[in-house]
Design an enzyme around this catalytic site. Structure first.
Site, PDB file in Angstrom:
ATOM      1  N   ARG A 117      -0.250  -5.790   0.668  1.00  0.00           N
ATOM      2  CA  ARG A 117      -1.298  -5.006   0.034  1.00  0.00           C
ATOM      3  C   ARG A 117      -1.262  -5.128  -1.485  1.00  0.00           C
ATOM      4  O   ARG A 117      -2.173  -4.644  -2.153  1.00  0.00           O
ATOM      5  CB  ARG A 117      -1.075  -3.538   0.400  1.00  0.00           C
ATOM      6  CG  ARG A 117      -2.127  -2.956   1.356  1.00  0.00           C
ATOM      7  CD  ARG A 117      -2.053  -1.510   1.191  1.00  0.00           C
ATOM      8  NE  ARG A 117      -2.847  -0.596   1.918  1.00  0.00           N
ATOM      9  CZ  ARG A 117      -2.837  -0.294   3.191  1.00  0.00           C
ATOM     10  NH1 ARG A 117      -2.117  -0.962   4.036  1.00  0.00           N
ATOM     11  NH2 ARG A 117      -3.544   0.709   3.659  1.00  0.00           N
ATOM     12  N   ARG A 200      -6.960   6.611  -1.431  1.00  0.00           N
ATOM     13  CA  ARG A 200      -6.683   5.349  -0.732  1.00  0.00           C
ATOM     14  C   ARG A 200      -7.698   4.284  -1.123  1.00  0.00           C
ATOM     15  O   ARG A 200      -7.347   3.117  -1.291  1.00  0.00           O
ATOM     16  CB  ARG A 200      -6.735   5.566   0.782  1.00  0.00           C
ATOM     17  CG  ARG A 200      -5.526   6.317   1.291  1.00  0.00           C
ATOM     18  CD  ARG A 200      -5.745   6.811   2.692  1.00  0.00           C
ATOM     19  NE  ARG A 200      -5.771   5.740   3.664  1.00  0.00           N
ATOM     20  CZ  ARG A 200      -6.397   5.808   4.829  1.00  0.00           C
ATOM     21  NH1 ARG A 200      -7.056   6.896   5.158  1.00  0.00           N
ATOM     22  NH2 ARG A 200      -6.350   4.802   5.662  1.00  0.00           N
TER      23      ARG A 200
HETATM   24  P1  AMP Z   1      -3.202   1.981   6.765  1.00  0.00           P
HETATM   25  O1  AMP Z   1      -3.091   2.517   8.156  1.00  0.00           O
HETATM   26  O2  AMP Z   1      -2.988   0.507   6.670  1.00  0.00           O
HETATM   27  O3  AMP Z   1      -4.465   2.438   6.060  1.00  0.00           O
HETATM   28  O4  AMP Z   1      -1.971   2.601   5.938  1.00  0.00           O
HETATM   29  C1  AMP Z   1      -1.830   4.007   5.811  1.00  0.00           C
HETATM   30  C2  AMP Z   1      -0.995   4.311   4.593  1.00  0.00           C
HETATM   31  O5  AMP Z   1       0.316   3.741   4.736  1.00  0.00           O
HETATM   32  C3  AMP Z   1      -1.522   3.747   3.273  1.00  0.00           C
HETATM   33  O6  AMP Z   1      -2.510   4.585   2.690  1.00  0.00           O
HETATM   34  C4  AMP Z   1      -0.245   3.696   2.445  1.00  0.00           C
HETATM   35  O7  AMP Z   1       0.127   4.993   2.022  1.00  0.00           O
HETATM   36  C5  AMP Z   1       0.783   3.265   3.482  1.00  0.00           C
HETATM   37  N1  AMP Z   1       0.882   1.793   3.566  1.00  0.00           N
HETATM   38  C6  AMP Z   1       0.650   1.027   4.667  1.00  0.00           C
HETATM   39  N2  AMP Z   1       0.877  -0.263   4.407  1.00  0.00           N
HETATM   40  C7  AMP Z   1       1.265  -0.331   3.113  1.00  0.00           C
HETATM   41  C8  AMP Z   1       1.634  -1.408   2.252  1.00  0.00           C
HETATM   42  N3  AMP Z   1       1.634  -2.680   2.685  1.00  0.00           N
HETATM   43  N4  AMP Z   1       1.963  -1.114   0.969  1.00  0.00           N
HETATM   44  C9  AMP Z   1       1.978   0.152   0.522  1.00  0.00           C
HETATM   45  N5  AMP Z   1       1.624   1.212   1.276  1.00  0.00           N
HETATM   46  C10 AMP Z   1       1.275   0.983   2.564  1.00  0.00           C
END
Ligand code: AMP
Length: 272
Positions: A117, A200
């Protein structure tokens, strides 16, 4: 489709999947990029059903950590950041990925959703892949206008047991609040609360340009317009993979199913 077991991914290399997936044709190693609400989860489910690999979401690791007492303070910090809608620090994310090399080495391949990310994560991931002598096939970037993302996230719901995705208007469960697939409770993800969503989206917009450009320079980026139906987005994704010369599984047409599926969607120009 049966639910995929994700023991190794959710708990790390010390834990083994009892029923590891088996490859369908070639071994795929893909990354999905896209804002929260861009439909990565839905596309991941469709792609894994078609191509045979596991969909591995870093967000799922942090969400699962909340349900399990891991005893790791960094997981508590990661979870708190997630709840606020902030990115988890790169060093924590990279340590977790490093502890899941068995998933990267899995003979069925992988489909990473939510990682890398940041540019730091992308560069470190390249190092990890090189050390494992593995190659990424493609990075698929789902693009959706920001106003559509806000509307999608406001109505998004998810099964808290099997993670099946729903939407209050576009795809409600048959019985209100009950998952069609596993009967689990369908709720709003805590990080989909409006304030967290706002953060986000900003975190995503801040980081994504550099990550997309990084993979564009490697000639691995496929950009897919995703403000349309999941089926259309899926067909476009497959068409772009085929246009890159990847061999896709062949489907024998069923007697009553009409002509074989034709790829749709013209190849989309790469980002500059
Ligand atoms: P997602 O389900 O991919 O939207 O991830 C949910 C949350 O997990 C994000 O808003 C971040 O807080 C954290 N997160 C997931 N993947 C990452 C990553 N590769 N780098 C940093 N934070 C992450």
């Amino acid at each position: 489709m049966p639910l995929r077991e994700q023991t190794t991914w959710l708990r790390g290399d010390r834990f083994h999947c009892l029923q590891p997936p088996t490859a369908v044709g070639r071994t795929w190693r893909l990354v999905l990029l896209g804002a929260p609400g861009a439909g990565k989860g839905t596309q991941a489910a469709m792609l894994t059903a078609e191509l045979g690999m596991c969909s591995l979401s870093t967000g799922d690791i942090f969400r699962a950590a909340e349900l399990r007492a891991t005893g790791r303070t960094e997981m508590a910090e990661a979870h708190a950041r997630m709840m606020r809608g902030e990115l988890v620090p790169d060093d924590i994310v990279l340590r977790l990925i490093g502890e899941r090399r068995n998933c990267l080495r899995c003979p069925a391949g992988f489909l990473l959703d939510g990682f890398p990310r940041t540019i730091v994560q992308a560069a470190a991931f390249d190092g990890l892949l090189a050390a494992e002598r593995l190659q990424l096939d493609a990075v698929i970037h789902y693009q959706v206008p920001i106003m559509d993302l806000v509307a999608r996230l406001a109505g998004r719901r998810v099964c808290s047991r099997c993670q099946a995705p729903y939407h209050v208007v576009l795809r409600p469960p048959r019985i209100d609040g009950v998952c069609d697939r596993c009967g689990g409770p369908v709720t709003r993800r805590p990080d989909d609360e409006p304030e967290a969503v706002h953060r986000r989206l900003i975190a995503y917009i801040d980081a994504i340009g550099a990550v997309a450009a990084y993979y564009c320079r490697q000639d691995r980026l496929l950009t897919v317009p995703a403000a349309t139906t999941p089926e259309r987005v899926f067909e476009t994704t497959l068409a772009l993979l085929a246009a890159r010369g990847f061999e896709l599984p062949r489907h024998e047409p069923a007697a009553s199913a009409g002509p074989p599926r034709a790829p749709v969607g013209a190849p989309v120009p790469l980002l500059p």
